[in-house]
Design a protein around this motif. Sequence first.
Motif, PDB file in Angstrom:
ATOM      1  N   TYR A 251       0.829  -1.213   0.000  1.00 37.67           N
ATOM      2  CA  TYR A 251       0.000   0.000   0.000  1.00 37.67           C
ATOM      3  C   TYR A 251       0.864   1.265   0.000  1.00 37.67           C
ATOM      4  O   TYR A 251       0.520   2.276  -0.634  1.00 37.67           O
ATOM      5  CB  TYR A 251      -0.946   0.000   1.205  1.00 37.67           C
ATOM      6  N   ALA A 255       0.752   4.013  -2.929  1.00 39.28           N
ATOM      7  CA  ALA A 255       0.556   5.442  -2.646  1.00 39.28           C
ATOM      8  C   ALA A 255       1.514   6.279  -3.496  1.00 39.28           C
ATOM      9  O   ALA A 255       1.135   7.288  -4.103  1.00 39.28           O
ATOM     10  CB  ALA A 255       0.773   5.726  -1.160  1.00 39.28           C
ATOM     11  N   ASN A 258       0.386   6.260  -7.153  1.00 39.64           N
ATOM     12  CA  ASN A 258      -0.777   7.125  -7.381  1.00 39.64           C
ATOM     13  C   ASN A 258      -0.421   8.603  -7.300  1.00 39.64           C
ATOM     14  O   ASN A 258      -1.039   9.431  -7.970  1.00 39.64           O
ATOM     15  CB  ASN A 258      -1.887   6.781  -6.376  1.00 39.64           C
ATOM     16  N   ASP A 265      -6.226  11.403  -3.993  1.00 40.73           N
ATOM     17  CA  ASP A 265      -7.162  10.817  -3.020  1.00 40.73           C
ATOM     18  C   ASP A 265      -6.849   9.342  -2.804  1.00 40.73           C
ATOM     19  O   ASP A 265      -6.818   8.847  -1.664  1.00 40.73           O
ATOM     20  CB  ASP A 265      -8.609  10.985  -3.506  1.00 40.73           C
ATOM     21  N   SER A 266      -6.621   8.618  -3.906  1.00 36.80           N
ATOM     22  CA  SER A 266      -6.271   7.195  -3.798  1.00 36.80           C
ATOM     23  C   SER A 266      -4.932   7.033  -3.078  1.00 36.80           C
ATOM     24  O   SER A 266      -4.765   6.124  -2.248  1.00 36.80           O
ATOM     25  CB  SER A 266      -6.181   6.566  -5.192  1.00 36.80           C
ATOM     26  N   LEU A 268      -3.586   8.988  -0.804  1.00 35.16           N
ATOM     27  CA  LEU A 268      -3.774   9.237   0.624  1.00 35.16           C
ATOM     28  C   LEU A 268      -4.428   8.041   1.302  1.00 35.16           C
ATOM     29  O   LEU A 268      -4.042   7.647   2.406  1.00 35.16           O
ATOM     30  CB  LEU A 268      -4.625  10.503   0.819  1.00 35.16           C
ATOM     31  N   ASN A 269      -5.388   7.446   0.631  1.00 38.50           N
ATOM     32  CA  ASN A 269      -6.077   6.275   1.173  1.00 38.50           C
ATOM     33  C   ASN A 269      -5.097   5.112   1.364  1.00 38.50           C
ATOM     34  O   ASN A 269      -5.089   4.455   2.404  1.00 38.50           O
ATOM     35  CB  ASN A 269      -7.217   5.857   0.227  1.00 38.50           C
ATOM     36  N   TYR A 270      -4.240   4.872   0.371  1.00 43.58           N
ATOM     37  CA  TYR A 270      -3.254   3.789   0.466  1.00 43.58           C
ATOM     38  C   TYR A 270      -2.247   4.053   1.588  1.00 43.58           C
ATOM     39  O   TYR A 270      -1.878   3.146   2.340  1.00 43.58           O
ATOM     40  CB  TYR A 270      -2.509   3.628  -0.856  1.00 43.58           C
ATOM     41  N   ASN A 272      -2.649   5.795   4.361  1.00 40.86           N
ATOM     42  CA  ASN A 272      -3.305   5.583   5.665  1.00 40.86           C
ATOM     43  C   ASN A 272      -3.514   4.097   5.949  1.00 40.86           C
ATOM     44  O   ASN A 272      -3.374   3.643   7.090  1.00 40.86           O
ATOM     45  CB  ASN A 272      -4.647   6.331   5.704  1.00 40.86           C
ATOM     46  N   LYS A 273      -3.878   3.326   4.907  1.00 38.37           N
ATOM     47  CA  LYS A 273      -4.050   1.877   5.084  1.00 38.37           C
ATOM     48  C   LYS A 273      -2.728   1.215   5.465  1.00 38.37           C
ATOM     49  O   LYS A 273      -2.696   0.281   6.273  1.00 38.37           O
ATOM     50  CB  LYS A 273      -4.602   1.258   3.790  1.00 38.37           C
ATOM     51  N   ILE A 293       2.093  11.142   2.945  1.00 31.58           N
ATOM     52  CA  ILE A 293       0.944  11.918   3.444  1.00 31.58           C
ATOM     53  C   ILE A 293       1.308  13.402   3.498  1.00 31.58           C
ATOM     54  O   ILE A 293       0.505  14.272   3.138  1.00 31.58           O
ATOM     55  CB  ILE A 293       0.512  11.397   4.839  1.00 31.58           C
TER      56      ILE A 293
END
Length: 677
Positions: A251, A255, A258, A265-266, A268-270, A272-273, A293
Amino acid sequence: MKSLFSIFNFFISTLFLLLITSCQKRTVDKYDHLKNELNKVDSLLLKGENTTIKSIYNKIDKNKISSKAQLAKYYVLGSIMEGQNLEKKIILAKNALKVFDSPDLIKNEEDLYFRTLITNGDAQFFSKRYLYALNYYFEASDLIKKDFDKENYLASKFASIYFKQNNFAKAAKYYLDSYDFDTKSAIKSMLKSDFYRPEMKVNNAAFCFYKNNQLDSGAKYYQLFEQLIDKANIKKEISTKYTNTLRAILYDNLAGLNIKTGKLDSALNYANKSIFLLSKEEEEMNLTPLLKIAEISIKTNQLKNAKKALDQSNYLIFKYFQNYEAYYPIWLKQNTAYLYKTNQINSAYFYQNKYINLIDSINLFKQDVNSVDIAKESQLINQRIELNELKYNNNIRKIYIIALIQFMVLVLIIIIIVYRNLQRLKIAHHKANEQNAIIFKNSVEIEKANKNYLRIMRVMAHDLRNPLSGMTGLASVLLHETQIDEENKKMLKLIETTGMHSIEMINELLKTGLANENEVLEAQKLDLKALLIDSVELLQFKAKEKQQHIIIENKDLDTPVFAKVNYEKVWRVINNLVVNAIKFSLIGGEIRTGVKEYKTSVVIYVSDDGVGIPEKNKETVFDMFTEAKKTGTNGEQPFGLGLSISKKIMEKHQGKIWFEDGINGGTIFYLEFPKEQ
């Protein structure tokens, strides 16, 4: 009576055999137990079960290991488990190699010997001794020339070196070759813990494609990486915790991918995961997703989130990463961007300069790995191995015969060349005499011009010193005025500092750089040891400013060491060398100095553990205004005069000054004075 004796004899023999059998059983049981414990450590390393490995390994008593093969394996596993302690990693790997003290043991334990060579190569690689690492890898390769599987295994090692050289295309190819080997190889059980899992090699290849801007290929292999994680988890080849670790790595890398494609957005999601999946024991792995981040938050103007991520990542860098060259530049770059966004221009400019200096420093240290040509080194090492083999068989005679023929041909060629050159020399001799006469005439004119130049320079230096002194003094007075604001005080301080540096440089030039070449040296018989102690004691305060220690060796010996010298000039030379050692040593460093007496000379040495002198600058460090000058480790300003001046002073004493690289880094300077006869 004879019958009773026979029965007694049979009883004693039976009892003796039972005792031997019992002892052998205990020895075998003990050997099997140690073997099982080592295999358990091996398996846990492969599965990523790092929490219990060290406790099991530390319980193993190496003094009870009687098998040489198991002892070698014990050292190999210890070297693999060592993290930041690279010196211990190397020692354990070398201890494993020392166990193989006979050709028979190497032959019987060829797989383990192969693994030992690879472990030694890895230890040298992590210590940035890339040529040593290549030697071990190629020695392992030569050991198994006919074993295609093992040769392919070495692909991952070469991939690591190509990655360090930023040759990402070749690194990706070697990682994929190694992955292909992993899926087909029949020797996985032999390699175990130092065998990289197939999933990680696919991830490494994907990351190489990402670094090489082949984003579609990177996405493709990240997808394969995820499939392999799922597969290994379903088959229970790896633990749940290790599965989460691998997913966190995936992930984090997605990140980054991406971010490059603009899908913030994707990304940031990766990121955080990735952080969510990591346990408290893996806190240091939060660093790279936190940096991503921060980057995303800056780009999307979420500046509070950016500040939080930057603070957390900075904390992790200095807590966990002693060698932070891979991450700290990224943090500096993101922090600079954040400071510009928040209009903190002065701070942004400061961190931007820090980033540029650090990148320059890293590029300098990367010269070693960038200079390694794997193909060329492979050829050279293989040639060396082949030559060693030839020395142990009768074919060596053929080499001597060929060498003799080549020598005779070479001698014949040399004779022809010498004869032709002699003919040319006869023709050139007359022209040379004419040229020498012209050169002599020109040299006389140049010498006159140089003397005029020195006179003009001395006058200019004198004339410049007075206005500079006035400017510096005026700036100093204005600094104490209460009506001047802080901004103007900064400018005045800059004027004062610049003026003082300029005056100091002019004074250096007037004292020695532009001094009269024909000046008679006034020398007297002095105790060099006392002179050294006096000089060093005056500089102790300067060393303490950087928390450094100056150690005078043999200080307590009562015997004086005499030579005929000029006190002021030799004091200046010692002062230059010690000040340079302070300037180019890190905070907390150690500087050693002392005097050594020989039959016809006396030698003073100054040794430091600082940044050393780059190879490309070694020939010019004694030149006046040399390009080799550089800023000290704490930003100290260089003039490029000190070593040039020192060399001139030593020549006037009929002495010598030279330097050598220190064994553990840094530089050792030597001053040699002739003894009075």
